[in-house]
Design a protein around this motif. Structure first.
Motif, PDB file in Angstrom:
ATOM      1  N   LYS A 318       0.835  -1.198   0.000  1.00 53.16           N
ATOM      2  CA  LYS A 318       0.000   0.000   0.000  1.00 53.16           C
ATOM      3  C   LYS A 318       0.878   1.259   0.000  1.00 53.16           C
ATOM      4  O   LYS A 318       0.582   2.247  -0.679  1.00 53.16           O
ATOM      5  N   GLU A 321       2.156   1.879  -3.425  1.00 52.91           N
ATOM      6  CA  GLU A 321       1.083   2.373  -4.296  1.00 52.91           C
ATOM      7  C   GLU A 321       0.903   3.885  -4.146  1.00 52.91           C
ATOM      8  O   GLU A 321       0.813   4.621  -5.136  1.00 52.91           O
ATOM      9  N   GLN A 339       9.034   4.871  -3.081  1.00 50.42           N
ATOM     10  CA  GLN A 339       8.301   3.750  -3.683  1.00 50.42           C
ATOM     11  C   GLN A 339       9.260   2.588  -3.949  1.00 50.42           C
ATOM     12  O   GLN A 339       8.950   1.424  -3.652  1.00 50.42           O
TER      13      GLN A 339
END
Length: 422
Positions: A318, A321, A339
């Motif tokens: 998550k 994302e 990320q």
């Protein structure tokens, strides 16, 4: 104010012979006898015949909403006796009180009526009270306070609204510590709870930076007015301010369950409290839910905070994302670097390399750290040449040169064991 003034004028004329306690008065039972004694002392006077007729005619005009005509009639009067003068001044003062922009004239007339000190008990009390109300309206706070005190002392009336206005006058004069006392008295006297004195208590403590006492005042507001959403969120905010985060969370949770939270900052506060209390997953859920609803604005800031919260909750997928979404909105590659780190933690190494390269393309503050991460991602995929190339680039950055040099030797040894010469 016009309605109040009209009622006062009506009571002035119709109550000439009245000796009963005004309906709005709240005289304690043990003081009723004293009030009756005072009323008798001030009774017995009547208007002169000529003045009485003019007063009656003026009231008829006023009742027909011919205010200017009524005033014209009264202003022509030149009463001789002290009682007649005081009575006419009070009547004129009451009428001017209902006309916008005429408060100062009203105050002048009413002061004369009061200072004559000859009006019947009820009329004299009402004059003092109207002087107080007009002074408060005109922001003459010290005068308002003095008149309210004089009114209570003279009439023995325990009207909670009077104590409320006394508190308000003190608050406006920044006498915050003193403002608490009449506000608390008003709380005691109101037959049905009224929010205003509670608010004045809270605000007075807050202005003194007595945040613990202010918090207790808001606790009272929640207890007495639990149906009002703003006191729940206010209380939660006060708990945060006093660093009582556990109570802050429980208060916001209860407000949330009752549907009292509506604004963006309120959901952010709830999320912050979950995070502060070591419940990052719940914090992230709240943020994500309300970003999707559009209540929390979707921006690189809100998305990066959500990503960081999921990272703290060990929800790396998550986190990756939302770092990616934040990265698309950003002018640099810092979020894309984050990320990549999340994907690396998930052992999604090829995806991590792509994210790191995008970060480099957009620009990052510390390139060496990114090259080190790229080398690591290639290393775990046994892509020795790509890993070696990345680590050599990391060695050129003075911030990572030393650690990259150690990695370079290890990559070389690992490659040789795998039959690859670098």
């Amino acid at each position: 104010m016009k309605l109040i003034s009209k009622l006062l004028v009506a009571s002035l004329v119709l109550g000439i012979a009245s000796t009963s306690i005004p309906a709005q008065a709240k005289v304690p039972a043990d003081k009723l006898e004293e009030v009756e004694r005072r009323k008798k002392e001030r009774g017995g006077q009547v208007l002169g015949t000529r003045v009485g007729k003019k007063i009656a005619a003026a009231y008829e005009l006023y009742s027909a909403e011919q205010v200017n005509e009524a005033l014209e009639l009264l202003l022509e009067l030149e009463p001789k006796g002290a009682f007649d003068k005081a009575y006419v001044n009070r009547f004129i003062g009451n009428m001017y009180a209902g006309i916008e922009g005429k408060a100062n004239i009203a105050l002048e007339r009413l002061v004369k009526a009061k200072e004559a000190d000859v009006l019947p008990f009820n009329d004299h009390a009402a004059t003092i009270k109207l002087l107080a109300d007009l002074s408060l309206q005109e922001q003459q706070f010290q005068s308002a306070l003095d008149y309210y005190k004089e009114y209570v002392e003279f009439s023995l009336d325990e009207d909670p609204n009077v104590y409320l206005r006394m508190s308000n006058s003190l608050y406006e004069m920044k006498k915050y510590d003193e403002a608490v006392v009449p506000a608390r008295r008003a709380i005691e006297l109101f037959p049905t709870p009224n929010q205003n004195p509670y608010i004045l208590v809270m605000a007075s403590y807050y202005e003194q930076k007595k945040f613990v006492e202010a918090t207790k005042a808001v606790e009272d507001l929640v207890k007495v007015f639990p149906e009002n959403p703003k006191w729940w969120t206010q209380l939660g905010s006060f708990y945060m301010m006093t660093e009582d985060f556990e109570r802050g969370l429980s208060t916001f949770e209860l407000a949330y369950k009752q549907g009292f939270l509506e604004k963006e900052n309120q959901f952010k506060q709830l999320a912050q409290l979950y995070a502060t209390n070591g419940i990052p997953f719940k914090s992230a859920e709240i943020q994500e839910k309300h970003i999707k609803k559009g209540i929390i604005k979707e921006s690189k800031q809100s998305l990066s905070v959500l990503a960081a919260t999921y990272r703290n909750a060990k929800e790396f997928a998550k986190a990756a994302e939302y770092y990616a979404k934040a990265g698309k909105m950003s002018d640099d590659g810092e979020f894309l670097k984050d990320q990549g780190n999340m994907l690396l933690a998930l052992e999604r190494n090829s995806e991590a390399v792509k994210a790191f390269n995008l970060a480099l393309d957009k620009g990052v503050k510390r390139k060496g750290v990114v090259y080190m991460a790229i080398a690591e991602a290639h290393f775990y995929q046994r892509q020795w040449k790509q890993a070696h190339k990345a680590i050599k680039l990391a060695m050129k950055d003075k911030n990572t040169a030393k650690s990259a040099k150690s990695w370079e030797a290890y990559i070389r040894e690992s490659a040789e064991r795998d039959g690859v010469m670098l």
